[in-house]
Scaffold this active site. Sequence first.
Site, PDB file in Angstrom:
ATOM      1  N   ASP A  99      -9.267  16.792   6.671  1.00 58.55           N
ATOM      2  CA  ASP A  99      -8.652  15.638   7.311  1.00 58.55           C
ATOM      3  C   ASP A  99      -9.380  15.376   8.633  1.00 58.55           C
ATOM      4  O   ASP A  99     -10.148  16.210   9.101  1.00 58.55           O
ATOM      5  CB  ASP A  99      -7.179  15.916   7.594  1.00 58.55           C
ATOM      6  CG  ASP A  99      -6.348  15.900   6.321  1.00 58.55           C
ATOM      7  OD1 ASP A  99      -6.781  15.279   5.343  1.00 58.55           O
ATOM      8  OD2 ASP A  99      -5.269  16.526   6.318  1.00 58.55           O
TER       9      ASP A  99
ATOM     10  N   ARG B 236      -2.053   3.416  -4.697  1.00 54.77           N
ATOM     11  CA  ARG B 236      -1.099   3.105  -3.626  1.00 54.77           C
ATOM     12  C   ARG B 236      -1.400   1.747  -3.018  1.00 54.77           C
ATOM     13  O   ARG B 236      -2.479   1.198  -3.215  1.00 54.77           O
ATOM     14  CB  ARG B 236      -1.097   4.197  -2.552  1.00 54.77           C
ATOM     15  CG  ARG B 236      -2.440   4.586  -2.010  1.00 54.77           C
ATOM     16  CD  ARG B 236      -2.323   5.838  -1.116  1.00 54.77           C
ATOM     17  NE  ARG B 236      -3.644   6.388  -0.845  1.00 54.77           N
ATOM     18  CZ  ARG B 236      -3.870   7.548  -0.246  1.00 54.77           C
ATOM     19  NH1 ARG B 236      -2.868   8.307   0.152  1.00 54.77           N
ATOM     20  NH2 ARG B 236      -5.094   7.973  -0.033  1.00 54.77           N
TER      21      ARG B 236
ATOM     22  N   ARG C 285      10.615  19.910   0.775  1.00 56.22           N
ATOM     23  CA  ARG C 285      11.648  20.223   1.773  1.00 56.22           C
ATOM     24  C   ARG C 285      13.031  20.067   1.160  1.00 56.22           C
ATOM     25  O   ARG C 285      13.244  19.218   0.293  1.00 56.22           O
ATOM     26  CB  ARG C 285      11.525  19.280   2.970  1.00 56.22           C
ATOM     27  CG  ARG C 285      10.172  19.310   3.636  1.00 56.22           C
ATOM     28  CD  ARG C 285      10.292  18.716   5.049  1.00 56.22           C
ATOM     29  NE  ARG C 285       8.984  18.512   5.639  1.00 56.22           N
ATOM     30  CZ  ARG C 285       8.377  17.340   5.735  1.00 56.22           C
ATOM     31  NH1 ARG C 285       8.970  16.234   5.286  1.00 56.22           N
ATOM     32  NH2 ARG C 285       7.189  17.235   6.287  1.00 56.22           N
TER      33      ARG C 285
ATOM     34  N   GLU D  65      -5.315   0.347  -3.550  1.00 58.42           N
ATOM     35  CA  GLU D  65      -6.340   1.396  -3.572  1.00 58.42           C
ATOM     36  C   GLU D  65      -6.556   1.878  -4.997  1.00 58.42           C
ATOM     37  O   GLU D  65      -5.604   2.231  -5.687  1.00 58.42           O
ATOM     38  CB  GLU D  65      -5.871   2.548  -2.670  1.00 58.42           C
ATOM     39  CG  GLU D  65      -6.818   3.727  -2.653  1.00 58.42           C
ATOM     40  CD  GLU D  65      -6.398   4.790  -1.649  1.00 58.42           C
ATOM     41  OE1 GLU D  65      -5.875   4.452  -0.560  1.00 58.42           O
ATOM     42  OE2 GLU D  65      -6.589   5.979  -1.961  1.00 58.42           O
TER      43      GLU D  65
ATOM     44  N   ARG E  45      -1.319  20.546   0.073  1.00 59.19           N
ATOM     45  CA  ARG E  45      -1.319  19.667   1.238  1.00 59.19           C
ATOM     46  C   ARG E  45       0.064  19.102   1.504  1.00 59.19           C
ATOM     47  O   ARG E  45       0.373  18.710   2.624  1.00 59.19           O
ATOM     48  CB  ARG E  45      -2.276  18.486   0.997  1.00 59.19           C
ATOM     49  CG  ARG E  45      -3.735  18.863   0.920  1.00 59.19           C
ATOM     50  CD  ARG E  45      -4.567  17.704   0.393  1.00 59.19           C
ATOM     51  NE  ARG E  45      -4.426  16.491   1.167  1.00 59.19           N
ATOM     52  CZ  ARG E  45      -5.094  16.221   2.288  1.00 59.19           C
ATOM     53  NH1 ARG E  45      -5.966  17.087   2.745  1.00 59.19           N
ATOM     54  NH2 ARG E  45      -4.897  15.085   2.934  1.00 59.19           N
TER      55      ARG E  45
ATOM     56  N   TYR F 297     -12.402  19.229   1.668  1.00 57.60           N
ATOM     57  CA  TYR F 297     -11.411  18.144   1.779  1.00 57.60           C
ATOM     58  C   TYR F 297     -10.777  18.223   3.167  1.00 57.60           C
ATOM     59  O   TYR F 297      -9.647  18.640   3.323  1.00 57.60           O
ATOM     60  CB  TYR F 297     -10.383  18.353   0.663  1.00 57.60           C
ATOM     61  CG  TYR F 297      -9.372  17.236   0.417  1.00 57.60           C
ATOM     62  CD1 TYR F 297      -9.210  16.157   1.269  1.00 57.60           C
ATOM     63  CD2 TYR F 297      -8.567  17.289  -0.706  1.00 57.60           C
ATOM     64  CE1 TYR F 297      -8.280  15.174   1.007  1.00 57.60           C
ATOM     65  CE2 TYR F 297      -7.635  16.319  -0.980  1.00 57.60           C
ATOM     66  CZ  TYR F 297      -7.491  15.262  -0.115  1.00 57.60           C
ATOM     67  OH  TYR F 297      -6.543  14.295  -0.382  1.00 57.60           O
TER      68      TYR F 297
ATOM     69  N   ARG G  84     -15.219  11.807  -5.622  1.00 57.59           N
ATOM     70  CA  ARG G  84     -14.474  10.592  -5.962  1.00 57.59           C
ATOM     71  C   ARG G  84     -14.755   9.535  -4.899  1.00 57.59           C
ATOM     72  O   ARG G  84     -14.972   9.857  -3.723  1.00 57.59           O
ATOM     73  CB  ARG G  84     -12.952  10.866  -5.964  1.00 57.59           C
ATOM     74  CG  ARG G  84     -12.501  11.911  -6.938  1.00 57.59           C
ATOM     75  CD  ARG G  84     -12.588  11.483  -8.362  1.00 57.59           C
ATOM     76  NE  ARG G  84     -11.626  10.431  -8.687  1.00 57.59           N
ATOM     77  CZ  ARG G  84     -11.652   9.764  -9.837  1.00 57.59           C
ATOM     78  NH1 ARG G  84     -12.598   9.998 -10.738  1.00 57.59           N
ATOM     79  NH2 ARG G  84     -10.735   8.847 -10.100  1.00 57.59           N
TER      80      ARG G  84
END
Length: 344
Positions: free
Chosen positions: A313, A241, A136, A263, A132, A311, A210
Site C-alpha cells: 500500500d 467496484r 469484526r 473499475e 488484508r 502488494y 493485473r
Amino acid sequence: SEHDRATGIEFHRYGSHLFHTSNRRVWDFIRRFSSFNHYRHRVFSRFRGRTYTVPINLMTINQFFGRDLSPTEAQEFIRQQAMAGNIASPLNLEDKAISLIGRPLYEAFFKGYTQKQWETEPRSLPADIIGRLPVRFSRNDFYFSDLYEGLPIDGYAAIFRRMLDHPLIGIATSCDFFDLRRDIGPRCPVVYTGPVDRYFEFKCGALGWRTLDFEIERLAVDDFQGAAVVNYPEPDVRYTRIHEFKHLHPERRHAGGTLIMREYSRFAGREDEPYYPIGRAEDKLRYEQYRALADREPNVIFGGRLGTYRYLDMHQAIGAALHCFDTKVASRLSNGFVGRPAAE
Ligand code: UDP
C-alpha cells in the site's frame, strides 16, 4: 489525482487511494508535503439487490443471515460456520476465507469479487491477500484499523509537486527509462521502481501482474451511491467496484452533478501498466530468480510495488523507501545529506 474540467471534482486516475498508516514516521514524513482531512473510509458491497457494509462486521452478519445477534453470539455463529468448512491448515485465499467466515459469506462477498479481480482460482492465490481485510464482531465498519487516516487536502498530485520542487531535482516524463539509461552511465546510482521482470528483459519469464481499466461517467444527480466505494461481488456484473470521488472530501462543496468511475480488472500484457502482483506459486519462484539478479546488479536499488513484486500500500511503499534511504542510499551521498526530521 486531477480535477475533472466538466464537474470540478477531483478524482484519482488509478481508483480511490486511501491514505492510512500506523507508522508515525511515515505519517510525519507525508505531512511535510500536505495536510490531511478527517475522511475515514467505509466500503459497501451490493449482493443480490441489497447493500451491506464491508469488511464483514456484526451488521453484515446480521443483515445477511436475517438475525439480530450480539457480538458474542455472532462470534459463536461464525465459528460454527467456519468449522463446517472443515479446513485444517488454510494455505490459500479460499481456504483462509472459509476458515475465517465460513462458506456462505465467502461465496457472497469474496468468491465472485476475487475471481473478477484476479481471474485466478482463489485456491491458487496467496492467503495473505484476504488477510488484508479484518473480520469484526462489533458495529465498527471502518475499512481500515490504522491510527492515522485521511485524504491529502489538496490532492495527491500536489504532494508530488511539492516533493519535486527542488533546484537539484530534474524531471523527464513521457520517455522510456531504458532509453535514458544509456545516458546515465553505470557509475550513477539508480533507484528503479518499474517492473523488475521488464528490467531484466524477462529473462526468467514474465511475472504475473493485473492491470485495471477505468470508465468515467458524469451524472446529473448530486449523489449517485452515497459513499466513495461500492463493491460488486457478483460474477455477472463485469466491474469490481464503483468509485464516487466527491465523498472522499466531505469538507468540499460540490452541488449539481457527480463523477463516478467503474473499475475493471484484467491480466496485464507487456504493454499495459501493471497494478497488482498476482503472487501465484510460480510467480514467487520466478521472483526469487529476479531478486537474486537484482541483488547482484551494481549501483541499482529496486523499490516499490513493481520493483520488489510486493502488494504494498502507499504507506508501506513510503515506509520501505525511508528504510531503503537509511540503509542503502544515505551512505552513497557524500554531501548535502539532510538527516531525517525529528518526530513531532
Ligand atoms: N475482496 C473481496 N471482496 C471485497 C473486497 C475485497 O473478495 O468486497 C478481496 C479480493 O480478493 C481483493 C482483496 O480482498 O483483491 C483485497 O481487497 P482490498 O480492498 O484491500 O484491495 P485493493 O483496494 O488494494 O484493490
